[in-house]
Motif scaffolding. Structure first.
Motif, PDB file in Angstrom:
ATOM      1  N   SER A 280      -8.689  -1.475  -0.033  1.00 48.05           N
ATOM      2  CA  SER A 280      -7.861  -0.294  -0.243  1.00 48.05           C
ATOM      3  C   SER A 280      -7.791   0.523   1.044  1.00 48.05           C
ATOM      4  O   SER A 280      -8.799   0.704   1.733  1.00 48.05           O
ATOM      5  N   GLY A 281      -6.596   0.946   1.397  1.00 46.13           N
ATOM      6  CA  GLY A 281      -6.422   1.760   2.598  1.00 46.13           C
ATOM      7  C   GLY A 281      -6.276   0.944   3.861  1.00 46.13           C
ATOM      8  O   GLY A 281      -6.211   1.478   4.959  1.00 46.13           O
TER       9      GLY A 281
ATOM     10  N   LYS B 232      -1.711  -2.166   3.491  1.00 45.50           N
ATOM     11  CA  LYS B 232      -0.822  -3.132   2.831  1.00 45.50           C
ATOM     12  C   LYS B 232       0.502  -2.484   2.427  1.00 45.50           C
ATOM     13  O   LYS B 232       1.591  -2.988   2.731  1.00 45.50           O
ATOM     14  N   SER B 233       0.395  -1.348   1.724  1.00 47.34           N
ATOM     15  CA  SER B 233       1.617  -0.678   1.267  1.00 47.34           C
ATOM     16  C   SER B 233       2.440  -0.181   2.444  1.00 47.34           C
ATOM     17  O   SER B 233       3.680  -0.272   2.434  1.00 47.34           O
ATOM     18  N   THR B 234       1.746   0.308   3.465  1.00 47.94           N
ATOM     19  CA  THR B 234       2.464   0.783   4.652  1.00 47.94           C
ATOM     20  C   THR B 234       3.292  -0.348   5.246  1.00 47.94           C
ATOM     21  O   THR B 234       4.463  -0.168   5.597  1.00 47.94           O
TER      22      THR B 234
HETATM   23  N1  LIG Z   1       1.773   9.812   4.040  1.00 47.50           N
HETATM   24  C1  LIG Z   1       0.558   9.550   4.590  1.00 47.50           C
HETATM   25  N2  LIG Z   1      -0.019  10.467   5.387  1.00 47.50           N
HETATM   26  C2  LIG Z   1      -1.227  10.213   5.968  1.00 47.50           C
HETATM   27  N3  LIG Z   1      -1.898   9.092   5.790  1.00 47.50           N
HETATM   28  C3  LIG Z   1      -1.369   8.132   5.005  1.00 47.50           C
HETATM   29  C4  LIG Z   1      -0.108   8.316   4.370  1.00 47.50           C
HETATM   30  N4  LIG Z   1       0.159   7.186   3.649  1.00 47.50           N
HETATM   31  C5  LIG Z   1      -0.892   6.366   3.833  1.00 47.50           C
HETATM   32  N5  LIG Z   1      -1.804   6.919   4.633  1.00 47.50           N
HETATM   33  C6  LIG Z   1      -3.030   6.313   5.099  1.00 47.50           C
HETATM   34  O1  LIG Z   1      -2.724   5.068   5.664  1.00 47.50           O
HETATM   35  C7  LIG Z   1      -3.696   4.127   5.331  1.00 47.50           C
HETATM   36  C8  LIG Z   1      -3.065   2.910   4.690  1.00 47.50           C
HETATM   37  O2  LIG Z   1      -2.532   3.274   3.450  1.00 47.50           O
HETATM   38  P1  LIG Z   1      -1.844   2.240   2.466  1.00 47.50           P
HETATM   39  O3  LIG Z   1      -1.241   2.976   1.352  1.00 47.50           O
HETATM   40  O4  LIG Z   1      -0.954   1.381   3.276  1.00 47.50           O
HETATM   41  O5  LIG Z   1      -3.100   1.398   1.958  1.00 47.50           O
HETATM   42  P2  LIG Z   1      -3.111   0.183   0.958  1.00 47.50           P
HETATM   43  O6  LIG Z   1      -3.639  -0.974   1.720  1.00 47.50           O
HETATM   44  O7  LIG Z   1      -1.822   0.004   0.292  1.00 47.50           O
HETATM   45  O8  LIG Z   1      -4.198   0.636  -0.078  1.00 47.50           O
HETATM   46  P3  LIG Z   1      -4.251   0.388  -1.678  1.00 47.50           P
HETATM   47  O9  LIG Z   1      -4.786  -0.984  -1.850  1.00 47.50           O
HETATM   48  O10 LIG Z   1      -5.192   1.403  -2.164  1.00 47.50           O
HETATM   49  O11 LIG Z   1      -2.858   0.545  -2.200  1.00 47.50           O
HETATM   50  C9  LIG Z   1      -4.696   4.841   4.421  1.00 47.50           C
HETATM   51  O12 LIG Z   1      -5.810   5.212   5.203  1.00 47.50           O
HETATM   52  C10 LIG Z   1      -3.960   6.031   3.952  1.00 47.50           C
HETATM   53  O13 LIG Z   1      -4.834   7.103   3.738  1.00 47.50           O
END
Ligand SMILES: Nc1ncnc2c1ncn2[C@@H]1O[C@H](COP(=O)(O)OP(=O)(O)OP(=O)(O)O)[C@@H](O)[C@H]1O
Ligand SMILES: [Mg+2]
Lengths: 409, 243
Positions: free
Chosen positions: B42-43, B46-48
């Motif tokens: 998590s974090g 991936k979503s980014t």
């Molecule tokens: N709008 C935002 N402003 C600041 N930081 C952000 C923002 N969106 C995401 N982050 C940060 O960017 C990083 C990656 O976030 P992301 O949502 O891509 O993670 P993820 O891999 O999808 O996690 P998960 O499995 O929980 O969905 C995280 O540390 C998150 O806190």
């Protein structure tokens, strides 16, 4: 996306939230309705005034005394118009059809057991009915001879005759006006209000009778009898200007004054209409401002709700962006919604306004006219208000970031 | 030929000391017709990554070339067109319009389709066709609140497919579902893959990832490793970064 789809979307959203939509539209409804009602009232007033003025009789020139002006000569003479001025005009001015002199008074009138206080007495001359455009219903009007001889006769307005004598015929009866007995020789037809004067409630008698019996001032008879107004009927509109000029020169000479400092003024119906129109125009623009302000207030209401809507529907906006809505699509969607809201409010406002005007006209003694252009004006302003006040919220919606919008709860 | 080409891509949230490097120098290329899973804690970003690939977001640094077109410098309106025509996005939380029927939901992307001129009847016919293909022929007139999670996600998949995009992006599509519904959704994804579509899917479930052609592991905004058919595939990135 095309306009019909935007309108459909807007309609779905508006009808999906009926109560709120109605409340949002309320400002516009009130604004539009008040524009229509106010314009309706002022147009009605204007029409009534114009009707009254043309009802005064055609081609009339009004000569009235003018106290504020008038030099030493006027003061020496007692100032203003005198009875003899009327005959001088009749004898010396070309293009004159008739001249009448009117002198009002207010007296107590008795007939049998009936006593009426504060009845308007109008002293006049023989041409009064033709110049004033009023017909005798029963009997006759008094003649020039009767005026000259100060005959104690009276002609009654229709409602006054009704009040004094009921169904009985008044002709030949006696009325007592301030202890003076007058013989009724005629009754007028119903004439109604003219320029705010109720001709039907008056008693008409030779002007000489008014001078002798009902004018208390001895000074008034010092040199001729002073009168308030001389009414001149001219042959037609084309001789109006030359007649006015002749009257002015004649009276200036008789009164020994210059035209700049005249102790009288000469006006036409046209002047009176223009004055009235200026007054109603001012009235109307005041009303338009009031109505305009209420439309703006309505627009602010729409903006307020649209801002709330955009915030509430942030998630929906995010979804639309994700499936391919461009900023313009979002902007148009919310702008259309604001405009449809305003136009729906405008349409309801038109119904309320037209209904309100009619109701107002029916329930009050004011006249109202539903002016088509006011409907168009009100409706267009509603649309403009919708576009103007809808733009900011719509633009804000279009600038939302898709990711943030999607994350919104 | 690669349909997705990502070069030295970074996404930085915020400015100065509080800034977060959600993606940090990612290089990746995905072939047409490939089925790729993205995994990571998590974090990890991936979503980014999915949001940038899906043109919902733009990179702070680096380049993203979609179907030989550089999209990192495109305007918001141009990105919207790409999202509409070339990408079908499937979310963990479905993201359906709650006040519209399944049919209306599926028709929605066609509203914003600027290149294909379709009549309302054609749009409706197309939406029905796609809904039938995901097995919802008897649920078209239902609103999302009247559907199960699995059914809602199938509506979302139908919506993603309706404009016939080249790429399907799914960010934890089974994350909100029980295992049976999740399996059904996965079956559907496999069918789409068989049909020739490029699919990139984020998942936490290693057993799901096993069925894909490649799995990309992210950690702290970087690609940690890429496995192919269950074996670690050494990319130039992995070789240089994971020392
Ligand atoms: N709008 C935002 N402003 C600041 N930081 C952000 C923002 N969106 C995401 N982050 C940060 O960017 C990083 C990656 O976030 P992301 O949502 O891509 O993670 P993820 O891999 O999808 O996690 P998960 O499995 O929980 O969905 C995280 O540390 C998150 O806190
Ligand atoms: Mg995520």
């Amino acid at each position: 996306m095309n306009l019909s789809e935007f309108i459909r979307l807007a309609w779905e959203s508006i009808s999906g939230n009926k109560m709120r939509s109605l409340l949002t539209m309320l400002g516009i409804i009130i604004g539009v309705a008040s524009v229509i009602i106010m314009i309706g009232i002022s147009a009605g007033t204007e029409a009534a005034i114009e009707e009254q003025i043309t009802g005064l009789g055609s081609n009339l020139v009004f000569v009235t005394r003018n106290f504020s002006r008038g030099g030493p000569a006027a003061f020496r003479q007692g100032g203003g118009l005198v009875y003899e001025d009327a005959s001088a005009i009749a004898d010396n001015v070309n293009g004159v059809v008739a001249v009448i002199v009117e002198q009002p008074s207010t007296e107590t009138v008795k007939a049998g057991n009936v006593v009426l206080d504060g009845v308007a007495i109008r002293g006049s001359t023989a041409d009064f009915p033709s110049v004033r455009d009023i017909e005798i219903d029963n009997g006759r009007y008094f003649t020039e001879r009767e005026v000259d001889r100060t005959q104690k006769v009276a002609v009654l307005g229709s409602s006054l005759a009704q009040e004094l004598f009921g169904e009985a015929t008044p002709i030949g009866q006696t009325v007592t006006v301030d202890n003076i007995k007058l013989t009724v020789i005629g009754v007028f037809e119903e004439r109604g209000l003219v320029s705010g004067t109720d001709f039907d409630a008056q008693l008409y008698t030779p002007i000489t009778v008014v001078f002798q019996k009902f004018t208390p001032s001895q000074f008034a008879r010092f040199r001729g009898d002073r009168v308030r107004a001389i009414i001149v009927e001219v042959e037609g509109p084309d001789v109006l200007d030359s007649t006015i000029q002749q009257i002015e020169l004649l009276l200036a000479r008789r009164h020994d004054v210059t035209l700049d400092a005249a102790d009288f003024s000469v006006t036409t119906q046209q002047d009176i209409i223009q004055t009235q129109e200026a007054t109603t125009a001012a009235f109307r623009s005041l009303l338009a401002w009031v109505a305009g302000v209420s439309l703006i207030v309505g627009g602010i209401g729409i903006m307020n709700i649209m801002l709330v809507t955009v915030t509430e529907r942030t998630r929906e906006i995010g979804i639309r962006q994700a499936i391919g809505a461009a900023p313009d699509d979002i902007r148009w969607q919310f702008l259309t919604e604001a405009v449809v809201l305003s136009l729906a409010g405008g349409a309801i406002g038109v119904l309320v306004g037209v209904g309100g005007s009619m109701l107002f006209g029916a329930l009050s003694d004011m006249r109202t006219v539903v002016v088509t252009s006011s409907i168009i004006l009100a409706f267009t302003s509603a649309a403009v208000v919708g576009i103007f006040f809808g733009f900011y919220p719509a633009n804000r919606a279009s600038q939302l970031d898709p990711i943030e919008a999607l994350r919104h709860e | 030929m690669a349909v997705i080409e990502i070069i030295d891509l970074s996404r930085i949230y915020g400015k100065g000391e509080i800034s977060v490097r959600a993606l940090d120098g990612v290089n990746l290329s995905i072939e047409r017709g490939e089925f790729v899973a993205v995994m990571g804690p998590s974090g990890s970003g991936k979503s980014t990554l999915m949001n940038i690939v899906g043109c919902l977001d733009r990179p702070t640094e680096g380049r993203y070339i979609l179907d030989s077109v550089e999209v990192s410098e495109m305007s918001r309106a141009q990105l919207a067109t790409i999202r509409n025509e070339q990408i079908g996005f499937i979310f963990q939380s479905y993201n359906l319009f709650n006040k519209a029927t399944a049919l209306k939901n599926v028709m929605a992307p066609m509203l914003y389709d600027r290149s294909r001129k379709r009549s309302n009847e054609e749009k409706e016919a197309r939406a029905r066709e796609v809904l039938i293909s995901v097995g919802l022929e008897d649920r078209m007139e239902h609103e999302p609140t009247e559907l199960s999670g699995g059914q809602q996600q199938r509506v979302a998949i139908a919506r993603a497919l309706v404009n016939d995009p080249a790429i399907i992006l799914a960010d934890e599509p089974t994350g909100n579902l029980d295992s049976r519904s999740g399996e059904e959704i996965m079956e559907l994804m496999h069918e789409l893959h068989q049909g020739g579509r490029t699919i990139v899917m984020v998942t936490h479930d290693a057993s799901i990832a096993e069925h894909t052609e490649r799995t990309i592991f992210l950690r702290d905004g970087r690609i940690e490793r890429i496995t192919k058919g269950g074996t670690v595939q050494e990319t130039k990135e992995v070789a240089s970064e994971s020392v």
